[in-house]
Scaffold this motif. Structure first.
Motif, PDB file in Angstrom:
ATOM      1  N   VAL A   1      -4.817  17.378   5.681  1.00 33.58           N
ATOM      2  CA  VAL A   1      -6.137  16.904   5.254  1.00 33.58           C
ATOM      3  C   VAL A   1      -6.606  15.773   6.173  1.00 33.58           C
ATOM      4  O   VAL A   1      -7.720  15.813   6.693  1.00 33.58           O
ATOM      5  N   SER A   2      -5.728  14.785   6.406  1.00 37.37           N
ATOM      6  CA  SER A   2      -6.151  13.661   7.252  1.00 37.37           C
ATOM      7  C   SER A   2      -6.417  14.137   8.670  1.00 37.37           C
ATOM      8  O   SER A   2      -7.314  13.637   9.343  1.00 37.37           O
TER       9      SER A   2
ATOM     10  N   PHE B   1      -4.374   5.690   0.397  1.00 39.25           N
ATOM     11  CA  PHE B   1      -4.305   5.236   1.785  1.00 39.25           C
ATOM     12  C   PHE B   1      -5.671   4.925   2.374  1.00 39.25           C
ATOM     13  O   PHE B   1      -5.762   4.386   3.469  1.00 39.25           O
TER      14      PHE B   1
ATOM     15  N   LEU C   1      -1.752  14.841  -4.199  1.00 38.45           N
ATOM     16  CA  LEU C   1      -2.358  14.835  -2.863  1.00 38.45           C
ATOM     17  C   LEU C   1      -3.626  13.991  -2.854  1.00 38.45           C
ATOM     18  O   LEU C   1      -3.826  13.153  -1.956  1.00 38.45           O
TER      19      LEU C   1
ATOM     20  N   ARG D   1       0.829  -1.202   0.000  1.00 40.50           N
ATOM     21  CA  ARG D   1       0.000   0.000   0.000  1.00 40.50           C
ATOM     22  C   ARG D   1       0.866   1.255   0.000  1.00 40.50           C
ATOM     23  O   ARG D   1       0.640   2.173  -0.802  1.00 40.50           O
TER      24      ARG D   1
ATOM     25  N   LEU E   1      -4.227  10.407  -0.782  1.00 40.32           N
ATOM     26  CA  LEU E   1      -5.309  10.208   0.188  1.00 40.32           C
ATOM     27  C   LEU E   1      -6.197   9.034  -0.232  1.00 40.32           C
ATOM     28  O   LEU E   1      -6.589   8.211   0.595  1.00 40.32           O
TER      29      LEU E   1
ATOM     30  N   TRP F   1      14.651  16.932  -2.681  1.00 39.84           N
ATOM     31  CA  TRP F   1      13.662  15.853  -2.741  1.00 39.84           C
ATOM     32  C   TRP F   1      13.150  15.497  -1.345  1.00 39.84           C
ATOM     33  O   TRP F   1      11.948  15.279  -1.163  1.00 39.84           O
TER      34      TRP F   1
ATOM     35  N   PHE G   1       0.654  18.806  -8.113  1.00 37.73           N
ATOM     36  CA  PHE G   1       0.770  18.644  -6.662  1.00 37.73           C
ATOM     37  C   PHE G   1      -0.601  18.336  -6.045  1.00 37.73           C
ATOM     38  O   PHE G   1      -0.710  17.540  -5.114  1.00 37.73           O
TER      39      PHE G   1
ATOM     40  N   ASP H   1     -10.795   0.057   9.118  1.00 37.64           N
ATOM     41  CA  ASP H   1     -12.051  -0.410   8.555  1.00 37.64           C
ATOM     42  C   ASP H   1     -12.860   0.717   7.946  1.00 37.64           C
ATOM     43  O   ASP H   1     -13.605   0.533   7.008  1.00 37.64           O
TER      44      ASP H   1
ATOM     45  N   PHE I   1     -13.195   5.019   6.694  1.00 34.34           N
ATOM     46  CA  PHE I   1     -12.410   6.106   6.111  1.00 34.34           C
ATOM     47  C   PHE I   1     -11.700   6.894   7.218  1.00 34.34           C
ATOM     48  O   PHE I   1     -10.502   7.169   7.141  1.00 34.34           O
TER      49      PHE I   1
ATOM     50  N   LEU J   1       0.977  18.180   3.605  1.00 32.11           N
ATOM     51  CA  LEU J   1      -0.349  18.357   3.005  1.00 32.11           C
ATOM     52  C   LEU J   1      -1.251  17.176   3.354  1.00 32.11           C
ATOM     53  O   LEU J   1      -2.411  17.356   3.724  1.00 32.11           O
ATOM     54  N   VAL J   2      -0.699  15.967   3.236  1.00 34.12           N
ATOM     55  CA  VAL J   2      -1.474  14.768   3.559  1.00 34.12           C
ATOM     56  C   VAL J   2      -1.919  14.805   5.024  1.00 34.12           C
ATOM     57  O   VAL J   2      -3.066  14.493   5.346  1.00 34.12           O
TER      58      VAL J   2
ATOM     59  N   PHE K   1      -1.239  25.091   4.992  1.00 33.63           N
ATOM     60  CA  PHE K   1      -1.538  24.513   3.686  1.00 33.63           C
ATOM     61  C   PHE K   1      -0.859  25.330   2.580  1.00 33.63           C
ATOM     62  O   PHE K   1      -0.181  24.783   1.703  1.00 33.63           O
TER      63      PHE K   1
ATOM     64  N   SER L   1      -8.791   4.951   8.678  1.00 36.12           N
ATOM     65  CA  SER L   1      -7.618   4.872   7.809  1.00 36.12           C
ATOM     66  C   SER L   1      -6.897   6.214   7.783  1.00 36.12           C
ATOM     67  O   SER L   1      -5.671   6.279   7.734  1.00 36.12           O
ATOM     68  N   MET L   2      -7.666   7.310   7.876  1.00 32.41           N
ATOM     69  CA  MET L   2      -7.038   8.629   7.903  1.00 32.41           C
ATOM     70  C   MET L   2      -6.281   8.835   9.223  1.00 32.41           C
ATOM     71  O   MET L   2      -5.227   9.470   9.251  1.00 32.41           O
TER      72      MET L   2
ATOM     73  N   LEU M   1      -3.049   6.946   8.944  1.00 34.77           N
ATOM     74  CA  LEU M   1      -2.156   7.675   8.037  1.00 34.77           C
ATOM     75  C   LEU M   1      -1.541   8.882   8.746  1.00 34.77           C
ATOM     76  O   LEU M   1      -0.329   9.120   8.676  1.00 34.77           O
TER      77      LEU M   1
ATOM     78  N   MET N   1       4.929  17.341   0.940  1.00 38.41           N
ATOM     79  CA  MET N   1       3.782  16.543   0.485  1.00 38.41           C
ATOM     80  C   MET N   1       3.143  15.835   1.683  1.00 38.41           C
ATOM     81  O   MET N   1       1.913  15.788   1.808  1.00 38.41           O
TER      82      MET N   1
ATOM     83  N   MET O   1      -6.215   0.176   5.001  1.00 43.44           N
ATOM     84  CA  MET O   1      -5.735   0.550   6.339  1.00 43.44           C
ATOM     85  C   MET O   1      -6.943   0.845   7.195  1.00 43.44           C
ATOM     86  O   MET O   1      -7.653   1.711   6.884  1.00 43.44           O
TER      87      MET O   1
ATOM     88  N   LEU P   1       6.253  23.657  -2.607  1.00 41.64           N
ATOM     89  CA  LEU P   1       6.366  22.659  -3.675  1.00 41.64           C
ATOM     90  C   LEU P   1       6.351  23.328  -5.048  1.00 41.64           C
ATOM     91  O   LEU P   1       7.116  22.970  -5.939  1.00 41.64           O
TER      92      LEU P   1
ATOM     93  N   LEU Q   1       2.185  24.005   0.088  1.00 38.78           N
ATOM     94  CA  LEU Q   1       1.891  23.923  -1.347  1.00 38.78           C
ATOM     95  C   LEU Q   1       2.775  24.882  -2.143  1.00 38.78           C
ATOM     96  O   LEU Q   1       3.353  24.514  -3.176  1.00 38.78           O
TER      97      LEU Q   1
ATOM     98  N   ARG R   1     -10.214   0.560   0.372  1.00 38.33           N
ATOM     99  CA  ARG R   1     -10.335  -0.610   1.236  1.00 38.33           C
ATOM    100  C   ARG R   1      -9.301  -1.689   0.917  1.00 38.33           C
ATOM    101  O   ARG R   1      -8.569  -2.147   1.766  1.00 38.33           O
TER     102      ARG R   1
END
Lengths: 93, 506
Positions: free
Chosen positions: B158-159, A66, A59, A13, A63, B144, A55, B3, B5, B154-155, B200, B8-9, B12, B151, B1, B207, B204, A69
């Motif tokens: 949101v999560s 990850f 993103l 994953r 999301l 890099w 970008f 059960d 949403f 940003l993830v 945010f 899983s967030m 993450l 990146m 990841m 980047l 962004l 399911r």
């Protein structure tokens, strides 16, 4: 799930979302730049616009990668996306 | 990841934070300092504490050229001067030799005399580049890594929002006197939500600045994949005029006349740097770039003159999309002269640092008891990582400032000059802080906080002893950069003491 199988799924994953997502994004950026320049945009502007939007696309792909399911669906989805982009590239070239 | 949403967030958010948090903190800390890089420069380079000049009394470019041209060796590919600004009261002269290496000196714009070598990279030479490439230049590794961190940021933003459903309630919730875990989470949510738009936008835009690094194949389809195609893209997007040297000697016409011409072309816009390409050659040409000191957008306006005749060879202005790209760049670089905004950026940066550090604390406090019971090493490893990356980098930075004031002017060891030694002190202290953190575990928090407070106060004292300037004197003389830096060091010491008190109650 047994431990080893769980670790494999997690690795698939992370690899799929991070590397696969990036590969699909980079491909879409390059194809998008061609498409935009064909649509009449100056080619340097087309590249810049596609790269900046890249970008945001990455993103979203991260999301989704990850949260989806099943890890198989992640690879299937990214694979299909890459195939579509590849076909578009051939078509525009 | 997970059960659902949300679950899983949450996973993450947690694991991305634990793996990238240390790197992200280093980038945020250096970025926060970079907001005041020019002011820190005045503190670290005492010879440059000259009186600020206003734009109306811009120094003569011809007088500058007279002063610097004798210092440009034959065969140099270019030389360049960056003109003084409200924040930088010196002329920055540099040239690129035939071998491609860059050399620089500073010039007093009132006397047109060189300042003695400063023996320090200052903040613009060390802290700012650390923020965007970590000084890892091989194959752009540093850029890099910073891109991966941005990146991930940003993830996580949101999560993080998805995980915290009661976001409005948490916006108003801070219970500093509860258990450390509770307080840390409150502070994490408060800084995360309050500064969410800033975080945010800053990740962004960071980047977007390096879009050609992060999508190196972006132009392959539209241009092609050779070096020539890349040069064509760069020239069309960012502007670049080139002309091959004639390999015959040629004169340099009046630079002041070229500036007047450029200012007319730009309707009052002023150049912020002047670059002479192929100096001394008959095909030499002069590049002037327009200042963006009063704009958010870092324009790409440039005019090229024939060095011998002063005739305009080429002009460039960015297209609409590239102007948007330069707006994003300006949003990140904070080069515009607006003090209120600059302070807001600084506070935004601090809030990012607090958000990352409290995120770590919440992870640690939530697992400490369970890991101890089951004999797991996770908390010990992550706690060392947290201490080394949070208090450790503050300690290393304080040590950099102390070394800056303590090393003698002729310091040097085994081929490393004084500027290099300052930077070595930074890395040495940082590595030691990590070792200390893993060796001493939780006790390391307290010991490193004490050390930070001590070094910050010491740095202020050393500035007084070595330059004769203290806060009151600097304020009276209008040296607000120096006074601000001293006060900032005091504030850091004070915050370290407050953190010490809070830890005692934990």
């Amino acid at each position: 799930m047994p431990r080893a199988a769980g670790a494999t799924v997690t690795a698939l994953r992370v690899l799929g979302a991070v590397c696969g997502g990036y590969a699909l994004t980079a491909l879409t950026v390059a194809v998008g730049a061609v498409a935009l320049s064909r649509a009449g945009m100056a080619r340097s502007e087309a590249v810049a616009l596609a790269a900046m939007l890249g970008f945001v696309l990455y993103l979203v792909l991260l999301l989704w990668g990850f949260s989806v399911r099943r890890v198989g669906r992640l690879w299937l989805g990214f694979g299909a996306g890459a195939a579509v982009m590849w076909a578009l590239w051939r078509l525009l070239d | 990841m997970g059960d659902t949403f949300t679950k899983s967030m949450a996973a993450l958010h947690t694991w991305a934070g634990v793996t990238i948090g240390a790197l992200l903190f280093a980038i945020f800390w250096m970025g926060t300092l970079s907001v005041f890089s020019n002011e820190i420069d005045r503190w670290m380079l005492p010879d440059t504490r000259l009186e600020a000049r206003d734009a109306a009394t811009a120094p003569s470019l011809d007088r500058i050229a007279q002063a610097v041209v004798p210092g440009v060796p034959a065969g140099a590919r270019q030389w360049r001067v960056d003109l003084p600004t409200a924040r930088t009261p010196v002329v920055e002269f540099s040239y690129r030799g035939a071998d491609g290496a860059e050399h620089g000196r500073l010039l007093d714009p009132s006397s047109y005399a060189f300042l003695p070598p400063q023996g320090s990279a200052g903040a613009t030479g060390f802290i700012v580049p650390f923020h965007y490439h970590l000084h890892l230049n091989w194959m752009e590794t540093g850029k890099w890594l910073v891109g991966v961190a941005a990146m991930t940021m940003l993830v996580m933003l949101v999560s993080g929002v998805i995980v915290h459903k009661k976001i409005i309630a948490q916006f108003f919730t801070f219970r500093p006197r509860k258990r450390l875990q509770r307080s840390a989470l409150d502070l994490h949510n408060l800084t995360g939500v309050l500064a969410l738009p800033f975080h945010f936008a800053i990740a962004l835009s960071g980047l977007v600045i390096f879009m050609t690094i992060y999508f190196p194949q972006s132009y392959y389809g539209a241009y092609g994949s050779t070096a020539k195609d890349k040069a064509a893209f760069t020239a069309e997007a960012y502007g670049r005029y080139t002309r091959k040297p004639a390999n015959a000697p040629g004169p340099l016409a009046s630079l002041d006349a070229m500036r007047d011409r450029a200012e007319r072309e730009w309707r009052g816009g002023q150049p912020y740097f002047v670059r002479v390409w192929n100096p001394g050659d008959a095909n030499s040409y002069v590049e002037l770039r327009r200042s963006y000191a009063h704009d958010m957008t870092m324009n790409l306006d440039q005019i090229y003159f024939d060095a011998a005749t002063g005739e305009v060879l080429a002009r460039f202005e960015a297209g609409p999309v590239m102007t948007v790209q330069r707006f994003f760049s300006g949003l990140h670089f904070v080069r515009f002269e607006r003090w209120t905004l600059r302070w807001l950026y600084f506070l935004g940066g601090i809030s990012g640092c607090v958000m990352i550090a409290t995120g770590f604390l919440f992870w640690l406090e939530g697992r400490r008891a369970r890991h101890a019971k089951h004999g797991l090493a996770g908390v010990a490893v992550v706690e060392g990582l947290t201490i080394g990356s949070v208090t450790g980098i503050l300690l290393a930075t304080s040590a950099l400032f102390v070394a800056n004031r303590l090393l003698p002017a002729d310091a040097g060891y085994a081929g490393v000059d004084r500027a290099g030694m300052e930077i070595r002190v930074f890395y040495l202290v940082w590595v030691l802080a990590f070792c200390h953190a893993w060796g001493r575990c939780t006790r390391a928090w307290r010991e490193q906080l004490w050390a930070i407070a001590g070094l910050c106060v010491l740095a202020v004292g050393l500035n007084w002893v070595t330059t004769g300037e203290h806060v009151l004197k600097a304020l009276a003389q209008g040296q607000f950069a120096v006074a601000g830096m001293d006060l900032g060091l005091f504030a850091t010491a004070l915050l370290a003491m407050m953190a010490l008190r809070r830890i005692k109650r934990a």
